[in-house]
Design an enzyme around this catalytic site. Structure first.
Site, PDB file in Angstrom:
ATOM      1  N   SER A  62       0.835  -1.201   0.000  1.00  0.00           N
ATOM      2  CA  SER A  62       0.000   0.000   0.000  1.00  0.00           C
ATOM      3  C   SER A  62       0.869   1.250   0.000  1.00  0.00           C
ATOM      4  CB  SER A  62      -0.884   0.009   1.236  1.00  0.00           C
ATOM      5  OG  SER A  62      -0.080   0.296   2.374  1.00  0.00           O
ATOM      6  N   LYS A  63       0.205   2.360  -0.220  1.00  0.00           N
ATOM      7  CA  LYS A  63       0.906   3.639  -0.195  1.00  0.00           C
ATOM      8  C   LYS A  63       1.587   3.851   1.150  1.00  0.00           C
ATOM      9  CE  LYS A  63      -0.242   8.511   0.302  1.00  0.00           C
ATOM     10  NZ  LYS A  63       1.122   8.840   0.617  1.00  0.00           N
ATOM     11  N   ARG A  64       0.896   3.401   2.202  1.00  0.00           N
ATOM     12  CA  ARG A  64       1.464   3.593   3.543  1.00  0.00           C
ATOM     13  C   ARG A  64       2.786   2.851   3.726  1.00  0.00           C
ATOM     14  NH1 ARG A  64      -2.090   1.761   7.589  1.00  0.00           N
ATOM     15  NH2 ARG A  64      -3.724   1.612   6.022  1.00  0.00           N
ATOM     16  N   ASP A 110       5.419   4.991   2.220  1.00  0.00           N
ATOM     17  CA  ASP A 110       5.768   6.130   3.086  1.00  0.00           C
ATOM     18  C   ASP A 110       6.622   5.660   4.259  1.00  0.00           C
ATOM     19  OD1 ASP A 110       4.306   7.698   1.436  1.00  0.00           O
ATOM     20  OD2 ASP A 110       2.520   7.753   2.708  1.00  0.00           O
TER      21      ASP A 110
END
Ligand code: GLU
Length: 502
Positions: A259-261, A264
């Site tokens: 995921s994007k998380r 990050d």
């Protein structure tokens, strides 16, 4: 064999995830290999999830990556339009056809009524599903009289698929083999909404049929929808395309979908380009801006879930097209490995022509207010290229070639700069000054000769010379640096270091 026609059909609900890029790539490779067509269709019937700029982001991403489509939005083609919101009228007749043939029905249940039902079931620790067991107790054209239905037609309604009972639905998947499911477990999905637009399921099937799609290659997250899709093909009396559901891209530790998380948290991009959400302002970084070459990203993604059956990993687009095969796509999910992505990028940077790289780096230097002639940048590229994993590493790896150091690494100074260092550096400076015409190999031999004949510590002297020229204990071969800087600049830097450090 009929002409292969595949499509990539993203919904413009945000930036294109790197997993979506892989799906598009596999479709592209398959189409190219079979001299078929690859189509870009925008599935934007869910207006609630529509995000401004997402469609432009998708097309720009493919432009950067070098994935081209044969038909699609912005390109046109025989089956235009390729954006579902522009095909509204087309779907009407098909929804009508399903209602008339008894495969679909009108449902008038309001959001509140559905919520109440859900609550009622929940209180009995059960899950509410609109299906064969519940449909006759709901407000729809199956439970109401014809008159009642007519009288409600000017109220908001949806159209639901009437999932047949007691059917074993078989999906022939090119990757997973046969997948079977009992229709009794499935719900009556909404096909058409009160806003006058079809849902994904209906629009997707109608368009795949009308656009003569032969193979549906898409992410595994769509496998649960496939039984409904197979039933829709049956309901229309159409031949279904062949399905291939791709394995998921997992987090680096293998625990769940990437995921994007994760990006990050672990500091790597999961999107091709930088993206700023226009509503929330939330920023996501992209491979392009992070210094990746598109060919490296594609090569890396191609191998996440597919293997060429050879040990060679570096494969050009032409090689990928020649080698690609759905049979070699793995059933098991692929773990994302950013170190591998960096490795590929490093390899592709090495393959790239120095002049081409210099053109890219020139812009980076200009952004730092450093003006250098292109041939000089090209020379710098030759020196530091092998140290670059990302294009964005260039300034950090090469700045000292263009800018005289302002500071010197204090750790190195403390360890290496001795009392007699200025004396020796002054001598070395003289040696360098006297070499005419100037030549880095001659300079190297002369300096080495000075060190050995005076029985000096080579490491220590070389470190101090490097410190004077670079400002730190880093960089490529010292005499390559001397050669790059030239006689005058090398000597100036030595003088400066002697003055500042003594
Ligand atoms: N619109 C769907 C998506 O966003 C397409 C799924 C499919 O390929 O059928 O991924």
């Amino acid at each position: 064999m009929e002409k292969v026609r595949v499509r990539f059909a993203p919904s413009p609900t945000g930036p294109l995830h790197i997993g979506g890029v892989r799906t598009a790539l596999y479709n592209y490779l398959f189409a190219k290999q079979n001299h078929g067509a690859c189509i870009l269709r925008i599935e934007d019937t869910d207006r609630h999830r529509f995000v401004e700029g997402a469609e432009e982001y998708i097309t720009e991403s493919f432009k950067w990556l070098g994935i081209t489509f044969d038909e699609g939005v912005h390109l046109g083609g025989k089956f235009a339009p390729y954006k579902q919101s522009e095909r509204k009228e087309i779907y009407q007749q098909y929804i009508q056809q399903l209602i008339e043939s008894g495969w679909a029905y009108y449902a008038f249940d309001t959001a509140e009524e559905l919520e109440a039902k859900r609550k009622e079931y929940e209180s009995e620790k059960k899950n509410f599903q609109y299906d064969m067991t519940t449909r006759y107790g709901m407000t729809n054209s199956l439970s109401l009289s014809e008159e009642e239905v007519k009288s409600r037609m000017d109220m908001p309604y949806v159209v639901r698929f009437k999932m047949p009972e007691d059917r074993e639905i078989v999906i022939q998947d090119l990757i997973r083999g046969e997948v079977r499911i009992l229709s009794n477990l499935l719900d009556d999905k909404v096909l058409y909404k009160s806003d006058g637009l079809p849902t994904y399921h209906l629009a997707n099937i109608v368009d795949d049929h009308l656009m003569e799609i032969t193979h549906v290659i898409r992410g595994e997250e769509w496998l649960p929808s496939a039984p409904l899709h197979v039933m829709l093909y049956e309901a229309f009396g159409w031949q279904a395309p062949q399905f291939a559901h791709l394995p998921l891209l997992l987090k680096p530790d293998g625990n769940g979908k990437l995921s994007k998380r994760d990006g990050d948290r672990l500091g790597f991009p999961v999107f091709p380009l930088d993206w700023q959400n226009p509503e929330t302002g939330e920023f996501s970084k992209g491979y392009r801006e992070n210094g990746y070459l598109p060919e490296a990203v594609l090569n890396f993604l191609a191998l996440l879930g597919w293997n060429p059956g050879t040990t060679e990993e570096l494969l050009s687009m032409d090689e990928l097209i020649a080698l690609f095969s759905i049979k070699r796509i793995s059933k098991s999910d692929a773990k994302f490995d950013i170190e591998k992505a960096r490795w590929f990028n490093h390899q592709y940077i090495q393959k790239k022509d120095n002049h081409e790289l210099a053109l890219i780096f020139e812009k980076m230097l200009v952004a730092l207010s450093i003006q250098v002639a292109l041939p000089k940048i090209e020379q710098a590229v030759a020196l530091v290229k092998e140290r670059l994993h990302l294009l964005t590493d260039f300034p950090e790896q090469s700045l000292f070639l263009f800018v005289t150091p302002e500071e010197y690494d204090t750790q190195v100074v403390k360890k290496k700069w001795k009392e007699d260092t200025p004396i020796h550096l002054t001598e070395i400076q003289k040696i360098i000054t006297n070499i005419t015409p100037f030549d880095k190999t001659v300079a190297h031999d002369a300096v080495m000769n000075y060190i050995t004949s005076n029985e000096l510590n080579t490491g220590q002297i070389m470190n101090c010379l490097r410190l004077s020229l670079v400002g730190a204990a880093k960089g490529p071969d010292l005499f390559e640096i001397v050669g790059f800087l030239g006689k005058e600049e090398s000597c100036n830097r030595i003088s400066r270091a002697i003055t500042l450090l003594s």
